[in-house]
Design a protein around this motif. Sequence first.
Motif, mmCIF file in Angstrom:
data_model
loop_
_atom_site.group_PDB
_atom_site.id
_atom_site.type_symbol
_atom_site.label_atom_id
_atom_site.label_comp_id
_atom_site.label_asym_id
_atom_site.label_seq_id
_atom_site.Cartn_x
_atom_site.Cartn_y
_atom_site.Cartn_z
ATOM 1 N N GLU A 1 0.816 -1.219 0.000
ATOM 2 C CA GLU A 1 0.000 0.000 0.000
ATOM 3 C C GLU A 1 0.851 1.271 0.000
ATOM 4 O O GLU A 1 0.328 2.375 -0.016
ATOM 5 C CB GLU A 1 -0.916 0.013 1.219
ATOM 6 N N GLY A 2 2.176 1.114 0.065
ATOM 7 C CA GLY A 2 3.084 2.249 0.078
ATOM 8 C C GLY A 2 3.694 2.456 1.452
ATOM 9 O O GLY A 2 3.387 1.726 2.395
ATOM 10 N N TRP A 3 4.564 3.431 1.578
ATOM 11 C CA TRP A 3 5.222 3.752 2.839
ATOM 12 C C TRP A 3 5.600 5.229 2.831
ATOM 13 O O TRP A 3 5.576 5.881 1.791
ATOM 14 C CB TRP A 3 6.460 2.871 3.078
ATOM 15 N N THR A 4 5.933 5.742 3.983
ATOM 16 C CA THR A 4 6.278 7.150 4.138
ATOM 17 C C THR A 4 7.658 7.254 4.750
ATOM 18 O O THR A 4 7.960 6.566 5.724
ATOM 19 C CB THR A 4 5.248 7.860 5.041
ATOM 20 N N THR A 5 8.484 8.116 4.190
ATOM 21 C CA THR A 5 9.823 8.337 4.709
ATOM 22 C C THR A 5 9.807 9.587 5.575
ATOM 23 O O THR A 5 9.404 10.662 5.120
ATOM 24 C CB THR A 5 10.829 8.523 3.550
ATOM 25 N N ILE A 6 10.200 9.438 6.825
ATOM 26 C CA ILE A 6 10.262 10.560 7.766
ATOM 27 C C ILE A 6 11.730 10.773 8.130
ATOM 28 O O ILE A 6 12.377 9.838 8.600
ATOM 29 C CB ILE A 6 9.474 10.249 9.068
ATOM 30 N N PRO A 7 12.262 11.978 7.939
ATOM 31 C CA PRO A 7 13.649 12.213 8.335
ATOM 32 C C PRO A 7 13.833 11.996 9.841
ATOM 33 O O PRO A 7 13.046 12.497 10.650
ATOM 34 C CB PRO A 7 13.897 13.683 7.966
ATOM 35 N N ASN A 8 14.850 11.245 10.212
ATOM 36 C CA ASN A 8 15.116 10.989 11.629
ATOM 37 C C ASN A 8 15.345 12.270 12.416
ATOM 38 O O ASN A 8 14.995 12.350 13.586
ATOM 39 C CB ASN A 8 16.319 10.057 11.793
ATOM 40 N N VAL A 9 15.909 13.287 11.767
ATOM 41 C CA VAL A 9 16.165 14.547 12.470
ATOM 42 C C VAL A 9 14.859 15.174 12.950
ATOM 43 O O VAL A 9 14.826 15.805 14.006
ATOM 44 C CB VAL A 9 16.998 15.527 11.606
ATOM 45 N N LEU A 10 13.782 14.975 12.229
ATOM 46 C CA LEU A 10 12.482 15.502 12.659
ATOM 47 C C LEU A 10 12.044 14.811 13.946
ATOM 48 O O LEU A 10 11.600 15.460 14.892
ATOM 49 C CB LEU A 10 11.433 15.304 11.561
ATOM 50 N N ILE A 11 12.200 13.512 14.000
ATOM 51 C CA ILE A 11 11.800 12.760 15.186
ATOM 52 C C ILE A 11 12.730 13.069 16.357
ATOM 53 O O ILE A 11 12.281 13.326 17.470
ATOM 54 C CB ILE A 11 11.781 11.253 14.874
ATOM 55 N N ARG A 12 14.037 13.048 16.104
ATOM 56 C CA ARG A 12 15.006 13.301 17.184
ATOM 57 C C ARG A 12 14.950 14.732 17.703
ATOM 58 O O ARG A 12 15.302 14.994 18.848
ATOM 59 C CB ARG A 12 16.428 12.995 16.693
ATOM 60 N N SER A 13 14.511 15.663 16.854
ATOM 61 C CA SER A 13 14.496 17.083 17.232
ATOM 62 C C SER A 13 13.122 17.557 17.669
ATOM 63 O O SER A 13 12.890 18.761 17.774
ATOM 64 C CB SER A 13 14.979 17.942 16.057
#
Length: 102
Positions: A22-34
């Motif tokens: 069904e697809g996937w989404t790429t989230i930058p780790n810097v967004l999560i860590r910051s």
Amino acid sequence: MVEKDAIPQTLLAIWGQSILSEGWTTIPNVLIRSQSLLNISNSELVLLMHLISFIHHPLSQIYPSINLLAERMNQDRRTIQRTMKRLEDKELVRKRIRSKGS
């Protein structure tokens, strides 16, 4: 539906074809860590992730409706609007008005 050849092998090994079809989404780790540094609440981060899920290539325009976001997140429309306003105030998103009328 995503073709198997288009799915990176690393993702296939972790999640499997049936989930990623069904697809996937790429989230930058810097967004999560910051998250704390950026002063992003959990609800703001989840809304950002939903918005990011609409990006299909670098020049994509993101146009989900408030109703669709509310349904996906199991939130009231007004809650989505308030969260979106906070993201706008933090300059993490920019809003474009779409009109179905003339």
